[in-house]
Design an enzyme around this catalytic site. Structure first.
Site, PDB file in Angstrom:
ATOM      1  N   THR A  38       0.854  -1.188   0.000  1.00  0.00           N
ATOM      2  CA  THR A  38       0.000   0.000   0.000  1.00  0.00           C
ATOM      3  C   THR A  38       0.889   1.237   0.000  1.00  0.00           C
ATOM      4  O   THR A  38       1.986   1.193   0.555  1.00  0.00           O
ATOM      5  CB  THR A  38      -0.848  -0.016   1.293  1.00  0.00           C
ATOM      6  OG1 THR A  38      -1.663  -1.179   1.276  1.00  0.00           O
ATOM      7  CG2 THR A  38      -1.742   1.219   1.424  1.00  0.00           C
ATOM      8  N   GLY A  39       0.408   2.334  -0.607  1.00  0.00           N
ATOM      9  CA  GLY A  39       1.138   3.594  -0.516  1.00  0.00           C
ATOM     10  C   GLY A  39       1.554   4.134  -1.866  1.00  0.00           C
ATOM     11  O   GLY A  39       1.343   3.509  -2.905  1.00  0.00           O
ATOM     12  N   THR A  41       4.465   4.473  -3.172  1.00  0.00           N
ATOM     13  CA  THR A  41       5.521   3.767  -3.893  1.00  0.00           C
ATOM     14  C   THR A  41       4.997   2.437  -4.430  1.00  0.00           C
ATOM     15  O   THR A  41       5.355   2.013  -5.532  1.00  0.00           O
ATOM     16  CB  THR A  41       6.751   3.517  -2.978  1.00  0.00           C
ATOM     17  OG1 THR A  41       6.922   4.641  -2.114  1.00  0.00           O
ATOM     18  CG2 THR A  41       8.005   3.306  -3.801  1.00  0.00           C
ATOM     19  N   ASP A  98       6.474  -4.092  -1.629  1.00  0.00           N
ATOM     20  CA  ASP A  98       5.826  -3.067  -0.808  1.00  0.00           C
ATOM     21  C   ASP A  98       6.783  -1.886  -0.617  1.00  0.00           C
ATOM     22  O   ASP A  98       7.986  -2.002  -0.887  1.00  0.00           O
ATOM     23  CB  ASP A  98       5.473  -3.691   0.563  1.00  0.00           C
ATOM     24  CG  ASP A  98       4.364  -2.955   1.285  1.00  0.00           C
ATOM     25  OD1 ASP A  98       4.006  -1.836   0.878  1.00  0.00           O
ATOM     26  OD2 ASP A  98       3.841  -3.515   2.270  1.00  0.00           O
ATOM     27  N   ALA A 100       8.022   1.293   2.325  1.00  0.00           N
ATOM     28  CA  ALA A 100       8.298   1.332   3.770  1.00  0.00           C
ATOM     29  C   ALA A 100       8.456   2.786   4.192  1.00  0.00           C
ATOM     30  O   ALA A 100       8.675   3.663   3.356  1.00  0.00           O
ATOM     31  CB  ALA A 100       9.578   0.562   4.082  1.00  0.00           C
ATOM     32  N   ASP A 101       8.334   3.023   5.489  1.00  0.00           N
ATOM     33  CA  ASP A 101       8.543   4.379   6.011  1.00  0.00           C
ATOM     34  C   ASP A 101       9.989   4.596   6.413  1.00  0.00           C
ATOM     35  O   ASP A 101      10.527   5.682   6.230  1.00  0.00           O
ATOM     36  CB  ASP A 101       7.608   4.622   7.206  1.00  0.00           C
ATOM     37  CG  ASP A 101       6.168   4.513   6.783  1.00  0.00           C
ATOM     38  OD1 ASP A 101       5.751   5.320   5.928  1.00  0.00           O
ATOM     39  OD2 ASP A 101       5.466   3.593   7.239  1.00  0.00           O
ATOM     40  N   LYS A 111       6.878   0.279   9.087  1.00  0.00           N
ATOM     41  CA  LYS A 111       5.817   0.426   8.098  1.00  0.00           C
ATOM     42  C   LYS A 111       4.523   0.819   8.814  1.00  0.00           C
ATOM     43  O   LYS A 111       4.435   0.738  10.019  1.00  0.00           O
ATOM     44  CB  LYS A 111       5.612  -0.895   7.340  1.00  0.00           C
ATOM     45  CG  LYS A 111       6.753  -1.159   6.375  1.00  0.00           C
ATOM     46  CD  LYS A 111       6.528  -2.385   5.497  1.00  0.00           C
ATOM     47  CE  LYS A 111       5.181  -2.490   4.867  1.00  0.00           C
ATOM     48  NZ  LYS A 111       4.776  -1.319   4.066  1.00  0.00           N
ATOM     49  N   GLY A 112       3.545   1.251   8.024  1.00  0.00           N
ATOM     50  CA  GLY A 112       2.251   1.589   8.613  1.00  0.00           C
ATOM     51  C   GLY A 112       1.864   3.039   8.446  1.00  0.00           C
ATOM     52  O   GLY A 112       0.836   3.471   8.962  1.00  0.00           O
ATOM     53  N   GLU A 120      -0.135  -5.940   5.702  1.00  0.00           N
ATOM     54  CA  GLU A 120       1.214  -5.923   5.095  1.00  0.00           C
ATOM     55  C   GLU A 120       2.138  -6.884   5.830  1.00  0.00           C
ATOM     56  O   GLU A 120       2.937  -7.586   5.207  1.00  0.00           O
ATOM     57  CB  GLU A 120       1.786  -4.501   5.137  1.00  0.00           C
ATOM     58  CG  GLU A 120       1.106  -3.576   4.137  1.00  0.00           C
ATOM     59  CD  GLU A 120       1.543  -2.130   4.253  1.00  0.00           C
ATOM     60  OE1 GLU A 120       1.364  -1.394   3.289  1.00  0.00           O
ATOM     61  OE2 GLU A 120       2.057  -1.718   5.317  1.00  0.00           O
TER      62      GLU A 120
HETATM   63  C1  5RP Z   1       1.480   1.627   4.363  1.00  0.00           C
HETATM   64  C2  5RP Z   1       2.961   1.539   4.381  1.00  0.00           C
HETATM   65  C3  5RP Z   1       3.689   2.194   3.247  1.00  0.00           C
HETATM   66  O1  5RP Z   1       4.456   1.238   2.608  1.00  0.00           O
HETATM   67  C4  5RP Z   1       4.573   3.261   3.822  1.00  0.00           C
HETATM   68  O2  5RP Z   1       3.786   4.158   4.598  1.00  0.00           O
HETATM   69  C5  5RP Z   1       5.301   4.018   2.727  1.00  0.00           C
HETATM   70  O3  5RP Z   1       4.376   4.800   2.019  1.00  0.00           O
HETATM   71  P1  5RP Z   1       4.767   5.632   0.735  1.00  0.00           P
HETATM   72  O4  5RP Z   1       5.224   4.661  -0.293  1.00  0.00           O
HETATM   73  O5  5RP Z   1       3.503   6.357   0.372  1.00  0.00           O
HETATM   74  O6  5RP Z   1       5.878   6.588   1.114  1.00  0.00           O
HETATM   75  O7  5RP Z   1       3.575   0.956   5.234  1.00  0.00           O
HETATM   76  O8  5RP Z   1       0.930   1.123   5.546  1.00  0.00           O
END
Ligand code: 5RP
Length: 243
Positions: A38-39, A41, A98, A100-101, A111-112, A120
């Protein structure tokens, strides 16, 4: 001089590069069971995967989406989706890709940020291989210094969990909705606490991951310390590096 890429441009580049590389290497192939994150990326990666499916280069792909955002994207791109417990998937994925933060040098993750950490993590921990894609802002020395750790909690246990965490010296906020009054309600009907924790816990995310999950009412937390991923990171110069 070449203009530096924004973080959003880096996300687009890394997503495309990772999918193309995995296909070239034969690590994404027809018939696979793929978990999709999700997100901002993960979404361009879903789109790139769909392009291969539309061109007929990938057939019979079974995707498991980690959120409503991802299942809607799969529906729009005509990627067939299944639940993790469906007969086709049988509780185990070949690959999960996926965002990640935060990512540290040992490939531990936070993550989250998109509140999808529960599904996830279930997917990441039940995948034969796990791939993380990110822009250069995601690489950190120590997890949690910049980005708070999200924890998914049962609404009923909000105060009991907060009191327990306070007794550990943890500070936290209940995540608020945007264009929705009150707290964020996750795809699973729960709340999210974003926490900052004392320095001593920062050195051992794996231990803290388990301790947090032992609190009654904590459903899952955003530390990912098992199943270390293959990581692709884009930088402002447009290069994608792997570690
Ligand atoms: C969602 C996540 C995302 O992978 C994380 O927040 C990164 O998001 P983005 O790709 O929008 O920077 O863990 O729960």
């Amino acid at each position: 001089m070449k203009a530096l890429l924004t973080l959003d441009e880096q996300k687009q580049i890394v997503a495309k590069h990772a999918i193309d590389t995995l296909i070239k290497e034969g690590k994404i192939f027809s018939g696979m069971k793929i978990g999709l994150g999700t997100g901002s990326t993960a979404m361009p990666a879903v789109k790139r995967l769909a392009e291969y499916i539309q061109k007929g280069k990938l057939k019979n792909i079974a995707a498991v989406p980690s959120s409503f955002q991802t299942s809607i994207a799969c529906e729009e791109f005509n990627i067939p989706i299944f639940s993790l417990s469906s007969g086709r998937i049988n509780g185990e994925l070949d690959l999960t890709i996926d965002g990640a933060d935060e990512i540290d040098s040992k490939k531990n993750l936070i993550k989250g940020g998109g509140a999808a950490l529960l599904r996830e993590k279930i997917m990441a921990y039940n995948s034969k291989s796990f791939v993380i894609i990110g822009d250069e802002s995601k690489q950190v020395k120590t997890l949690g210094t910049g980005f708070p750790l999200p924890i998914e909690i049962a609404p009923e246990a909000r105060l009991s969990i907060m009191k327990k965490l306070e007794s550990w010296g943890v500070s936290m906020v209940l995540r608020d909705g945007i264009r929705k009054k009150g707290p964020v309600v996750t795809d699973n009907g729960n709340f999210i606490l974003d926490i900052k924790w004392p320095a001593q816990a920062k050195t051992n995310p794996s231990k803290f991951e388990k301790e947090l999950n032992a609190i009654p009412g904590v459903i899952e937390n955003g530390f990912f310390t098992e199943n270390p991923p293959r990581v692709f990171i884009a930088n402002a110069g447009g290069e994608v590096k792997e570690f």
